[in-house]
Motif scaffolding. Structure first.
Motif, mmCIF file in Angstrom:
data_model
loop_
_atom_site.group_PDB
_atom_site.id
_atom_site.type_symbol
_atom_site.label_atom_id
_atom_site.label_comp_id
_atom_site.label_asym_id
_atom_site.label_seq_id
_atom_site.Cartn_x
_atom_site.Cartn_y
_atom_site.Cartn_z
ATOM 1 N N LEU A 33 0.828 -1.209 0.000
ATOM 2 C CA LEU A 33 0.000 0.000 0.000
ATOM 3 C C LEU A 33 0.865 1.262 0.000
ATOM 4 N N ILE A 34 1.943 1.249 0.768
ATOM 5 C CA ILE A 34 2.846 2.400 0.818
ATOM 6 C C ILE A 34 3.482 2.639 -0.552
ATOM 7 N N GLU A 35 3.987 1.591 -1.162
ATOM 8 C CA GLU A 35 4.643 1.739 -2.466
ATOM 9 C C GLU A 35 3.648 2.149 -3.546
ATOM 10 N N PHE A 36 2.418 1.641 -3.451
ATOM 11 C CA PHE A 36 1.400 2.048 -4.416
ATOM 12 C C PHE A 36 1.009 3.512 -4.183
ATOM 13 N N LYS A 39 3.550 5.565 -5.873
ATOM 14 C CA LYS A 39 3.323 5.536 -7.321
ATOM 15 C C LYS A 39 2.186 6.490 -7.714
ATOM 16 N N LEU A 40 1.103 6.459 -6.960
ATOM 17 C CA LEU A 40 -0.023 7.343 -7.247
ATOM 18 C C LEU A 40 0.366 8.808 -7.045
ATOM 19 N N LYS A 41 1.203 9.064 -6.061
ATOM 20 C CA LYS A 41 1.685 10.424 -5.820
ATOM 21 C C LYS A 41 2.489 10.928 -7.016
ATOM 22 N N ASN A 42 3.363 10.086 -7.539
ATOM 23 C CA ASN A 42 4.163 10.467 -8.702
ATOM 24 C C ASN A 42 3.281 10.699 -9.915
ATOM 25 N N ASP A 294 8.187 24.240 13.156
ATOM 26 C CA ASP A 294 8.439 25.087 11.987
ATOM 27 C C ASP A 294 9.899 25.045 11.557
ATOM 28 N N GLY A 295 10.664 24.155 12.152
ATOM 29 C CA GLY A 295 12.086 24.055 11.850
ATOM 30 C C GLY A 295 12.393 23.167 10.657
ATOM 31 N N GLU A 296 13.663 23.052 10.336
ATOM 32 C CA GLU A 296 14.094 22.344 9.125
ATOM 33 C C GLU A 296 13.931 20.834 9.226
ATOM 34 N N ASN A 297 13.790 20.289 10.414
ATOM 35 C CA ASN A 297 13.613 18.843 10.573
ATOM 36 C C ASN A 297 12.148 18.415 10.505
ATOM 37 N N SER A 298 11.267 19.386 10.461
ATOM 38 C CA SER A 298 9.838 19.090 10.479
ATOM 39 C C SER A 298 9.343 18.629 9.112
ATOM 40 N N VAL A 299 8.540 17.554 9.122
ATOM 41 C CA VAL A 299 7.952 17.045 7.875
ATOM 42 C C VAL A 299 6.431 16.953 8.015
ATOM 43 N N VAL A 300 5.852 17.792 8.868
ATOM 44 C CA VAL A 300 4.427 17.660 9.189
ATOM 45 C C VAL A 300 3.526 17.887 7.986
ATOM 46 N N PHE A 301 3.940 18.754 7.066
ATOM 47 C CA PHE A 301 3.078 19.016 5.911
ATOM 48 C C PHE A 301 3.254 17.963 4.814
ATOM 49 N N ASP A 302 4.415 17.320 4.800
ATOM 50 C CA ASP A 302 4.589 16.154 3.928
ATOM 51 C C ASP A 302 3.681 15.018 4.411
ATOM 52 N N GLN A 303 3.620 14.844 5.734
ATOM 53 C CA GLN A 303 2.698 13.856 6.308
ATOM 54 C C GLN A 303 1.265 14.136 5.890
ATOM 55 N N ALA A 304 0.865 15.400 6.046
ATOM 56 C CA ALA A 304 -0.514 15.776 5.731
ATOM 57 C C ALA A 304 -0.826 15.491 4.268
ATOM 58 N N GLU A 305 0.089 15.830 3.373
ATOM 59 C CA GLU A 305 -0.140 15.574 1.947
ATOM 60 C C GLU A 305 -0.261 14.080 1.669
ATOM 61 N N ASN A 306 0.547 13.301 2.343
ATOM 62 C CA ASN A 306 0.559 11.859 2.067
ATOM 63 C C ASN A 306 -0.713 11.149 2.515
ATOM 64 N N ARG A 307 -1.533 11.804 3.335
ATOM 65 C CA ARG A 307 -2.851 11.251 3.615
ATOM 66 C C ARG A 307 -3.598 11.045 2.298
ATOM 67 N N LEU A 308 -3.524 12.020 1.415
ATOM 68 C CA LEU A 308 -4.205 11.939 0.122
ATOM 69 C C LEU A 308 -3.734 10.729 -0.668
ATOM 70 N N HIS A 309 -2.439 10.578 -0.801
ATOM 71 C CA HIS A 309 -1.895 9.568 -1.704
ATOM 72 C C HIS A 309 -2.052 8.143 -1.172
ATOM 73 N N VAL A 310 -1.788 7.940 0.114
ATOM 74 C CA VAL A 310 -1.892 6.577 0.639
ATOM 75 C C VAL A 310 -3.355 6.162 0.777
ATOM 76 N N GLN A 311 -4.241 7.105 1.063
ATOM 77 C CA GLN A 311 -5.665 6.773 1.109
ATOM 78 C C GLN A 311 -6.202 6.431 -0.269
ATOM 79 N N ALA A 313 -4.432 4.860 -2.436
ATOM 80 C CA ALA A 313 -3.969 3.482 -2.600
ATOM 81 C C ALA A 313 -4.911 2.514 -1.890
ATOM 82 N N ILE A 314 -5.342 2.896 -0.684
ATOM 83 C CA ILE A 314 -6.283 2.048 0.073
ATOM 84 C C ILE A 314 -7.596 1.932 -0.661
ATOM 85 N N LEU A 315 -8.132 3.055 -1.117
ATOM 86 C CA LEU A 315 -9.418 3.051 -1.827
ATOM 87 C C LEU A 315 -9.352 2.237 -3.103
#
Length: 319
Positions: A33-36, A39-42, A294-311, A313-315
């Motif tokens: 599911l993660i790899e798919f 793929k859908l994100k790309n 809000d620092g350079e190590n934060s990936v919180v918005f990448d996480q938020a975006e990936n809800r779209l792509h991995v969901q 894949a699930i759907l």
């Protein structure tokens, strides 16, 4: 639209299955599911059509509101060629004149899948037991599996592998930390949970994670010492201290968790290239310092975006 071979293979194993909690799936199934999702994100970034759910409909039941859950599922169905229907607690009769079982049976005659975001996990289970279409857990008081799938996808994108990683969750033993613990246990990520006394992971869930970790080789630890837990961590994760629906003395809660803020000082114990993660929404100055989220190590918005792509894949896999 012709479906890619990878989707056909995944459908042969998961088509029609519910997505209620991470523990229902194997490491290989989650990895597929993660790899798919990647793929859908790309494909979406390149503008390549992937309308695998042409003519399909998703019913979205919201007893708890959410920005990310609604927008990601609604947008995801649209990009997959289907449509989503938003149903809040005032739009339907479930629990107010109609049983959960009857709601499941009726909706199954109209739609191709049901996503529900609610309170008690038993509601999701009862819905799935009575529906003849796949049911997806958008969040319950015990679990948040779609968020964890987005988290795992983000970690995999950023680190390239799950092998040898240490994730530390600092905060409350809530639905988020419970699902995250389970995801780490299955995928082989060492997971340390640092909580104040009285806010531990539910014993049954912690024990199940321990059993899953035996298969993957992951180390599972729960502690009251946040500083010890973050030492050499590759990922530091936190969530709000008072989850939606929590009732009680907020000031007492803030005092209880004061030593568990992900501060600039706390993250100094982690690796230099650590990732900071949060499922959002966040309260800067409470569970996390603004300089961290809000620092350079934060990936919180990448996480938020990936809800779209991995969901997506699930759907595409389940429906």
């Amino acid at each position: 639209m012709n479906q890619p071979v990878v989707l056909q293979q995944m459908k042969s194993k998961l088509n029609g299955k519910d997505f209620l909690q991470i523990s229902d799936f194997t490491k290989d199934e989650l990895m597929d599911l993660i790899e798919f999702g990647i793929k859908l994100k790309n494909m979406q970034k390149l503008g390549e059509p992937h309308r695998y759910l042409e003519g399909k409909t998703l019913a979205m039941i919201f007893e708890k509101s959410s920005t990310r859950t609604r927008v990601s599922f609604e947008t995801g169905m649209y990009q997959l060629g289907g449509m989503a229907q938003f149903l809040n607690k005032d739009d339907i009769q479930m629990g107010n004149g109609e049983t959960v079982a009857d709601t499941a049976k009726v909706l199954s005659r109209f739609v191709d899948a049901i996503m529900i975001r609610t309170y008690g996990h038993d509601i999701v289970v009862e819905l799935a037991e009575n529906a003849t279409v796949p049911v997806i857990n958008g969040l319950t008081d015990d679990a948040h599996p779609c968020q964890v799938m987005a988290d795992l996808m983000t970690i995999y994108e950023k680190k390239g592998s799950f092998n040898g990683l240490k994730l530390t969750f600092v905060g409350d033993g809530n639905n988020m930390s419970q699902s995250l613990l389970m995801g780490c246990a299955i995928m082989g990520i060492d997971c340390y949970i640092a909580v104040p006394k009285g806010n531990e992971i539910k014993k049954g869930i912690f024990q199940m994670a321990k059993e899953k970790a035996k298969l993957s080789g992951a180390k599972i630890v729960q502690t009251y010492d946040a500083q010890e837990a973050v030492k050499a961590a590759d990922i530091i994760y936190t969530d709000v201290w008072a989850s939606m629906g929590w009732e009680g003395d907020l000031q007492a809660r803030l005092a209880e968790f004061a030593d568990y803020q992900v501060s600039e000082e706390l993250v100094n114990g982690a690796k230099d290239d650590y990732l900071f993660m949060h499922c959002l929404p966040a309260k800067r100055g409470e569970e996390v310092a603004a300089a961290v989220i809000d620092g350079e190590n934060s990936v919180v918005f990448d996480q938020a975006e990936n809800r779209l792509h991995v969901q997506k894949a699930i759907l595409a896999t389940l429906v």
